[in-house]
Structures are given as C-alpha cells and as structure tokens.
Design a protein around this motif. Structure first.
Motif, PDB file in Angstrom:
ATOM      1  N   HIS A 154      69.884  -1.239  10.934  1.00  0.00           N
ATOM      2  CA  HIS A 154      69.540  -1.374  12.361  1.00  0.00           C
ATOM      3  C   HIS A 154      70.630  -0.742  13.233  1.00  0.00           C
ATOM      4  N   GLU A 155      71.895  -1.059  12.941  1.00  0.00           N
ATOM      5  CA  GLU A 155      72.991  -0.522  13.770  1.00  0.00           C
ATOM      6  C   GLU A 155      73.145   0.980  13.581  1.00  0.00           C
ATOM      7  N   CYS A 181      67.029  -7.515  18.709  1.00  0.00           N
ATOM      8  CA  CYS A 181      68.086  -6.599  19.141  1.00  0.00           C
ATOM      9  C   CYS A 181      68.647  -7.091  20.470  1.00  0.00           C
ATOM     10  N   LEU A 182      69.963  -7.057  20.611  1.00  0.00           N
ATOM     11  CA  LEU A 182      70.584  -7.508  21.864  1.00  0.00           C
ATOM     12  C   LEU A 182      70.148  -6.644  23.048  1.00  0.00           C
ATOM     13  N   GLN A 195      75.410   0.465  22.584  1.00  0.00           N
ATOM     14  CA  GLN A 195      74.866  -0.694  23.316  1.00  0.00           C
ATOM     15  C   GLN A 195      75.799  -1.177  24.422  1.00  0.00           C
ATOM     16  N   HIS A 218      70.774   2.820  15.753  1.00  0.00           N
ATOM     17  CA  HIS A 218      71.240   2.938  17.152  1.00  0.00           C
ATOM     18  C   HIS A 218      72.059   4.216  17.342  1.00  0.00           C
TER      19      HIS A 218
HETATM   20 ZN    ZN Z   1      69.946  -3.405  18.140  1.00  0.00          ZN
END
Ligand code: ZN
Length: 150
Positions: free
Chosen positions: A134-135, A92-93, A54, A138
């Motif tokens: 979630h991470e 999510c960012l 990210q 990614h």
């Molecule tokens: Zn995320």
C-alpha cells in the motif's frame, strides 16, 4: 533538543497524491526529522503506515508499523519477490471514511535503505506485506481505492 511534530495529512483529491515520488539521496538530519514527524503523525492518526507524499513530500520513503518488526522505515524500496496473492480489507489516512477489499501479495521481499542510507533486505508477511505494498503504491501515485475488489 528532540521533539516530534504532527504534520498535516493530505487527502484524496489533492493532486500531489497522484504524483510519482523521487528517489531519496539525502540522509541528513533534515530527513531524519521528517521521518520522525511522519511516525508521530501516523501513530496519532492510528495508522499502520504513512508515505512521505501523504505529508506533501515527494520522496520515495514510508514509515510502517509492522506486527513482526515494529516501526520500519523504508527508503527507495524495490520489491524483489512477491507471492501469496490474497484479498483483504484496507483503509488509508488520506481517504478517511473509506475502506474496501484489495488484492495484494501477502508475502513480499523488499530491498530498501534505512535513514542512514544503509541497504537492507527484509521479508514482510500478512498484514505487514499489505501495508508495505500500500505504501509503495503511494510512491507511484496509486491509491487503494483504485484497486477495490467487488
Ligand atoms: Zn494510504
């Protein structure tokens, strides 16, 4: 000298977010600084997790802000056990303005390394387990919007 810097969070639509990240074999001060900067970036954005991809770095590592353990850095994580599948809300960012419900295990046991390369096994529950899942998604180019439930 010690300081943290805020990094740019890349957004959905950026092809980097769809790439598979590579295992980390560098536990040097350079990587420690990146982890510090990821933490600062996450906290300032009011997030509870951030993966290296990210901020544009294809390393299998993430910083989690957990309820049970506070800040946890997971490097090269592997899920050893997962249960209690449930649907819960996520955001999510990298997907600002979007939230939705996702089905995930709410109890996960994960093996990972810390910033010094030391191995750990830890069990995350509830929201912490969701964050971890979630991470880790990614790291394989998967976004929560791919998994939205009706
Ligand atoms: Zn995320």
């Amino acid at each position: 000298m010690f300081y943290m810097a805020r990094l740019t969070i890349i957004k959905e639509g950026n092809p980097l977010l769809r790439k598979h990240s590579k295992p980390v074999d560098d536990f040097s001060p350079r990587v420690h600084e990146l982890l510090d900067d990821m933490q600062e970036t996450m906290l300032r954005a009011n997030g509870v997790g951030i993966a290296a991809v990210q901020v544009g770095v294809l390393y299998r590592m993430a910083v989690l802000l957990t309820d049970e353990f506070g800040i946890v850095e997971i490097i090269n994580p592997i899920i050893k056990a997962a249960k209690n599948l449930r649907v819960a809300g996520e955001g999510c960012l990298s997907c600002p303005g979007i939230s939705g419900r996702v089905r995930r295990p709410h109890l996960v046991t994960v093996e990972f390394q810390d910033r010094n390369g030391q191995p750990h096994t830890q069990t995350f529950r509830g929201r912490d387990a969701v964050c971890c899942g979630h991470e880790m998604d990614h790291m394989d180019g998967i976004l929560f919007i791919d998994k939205l439930q009706n």
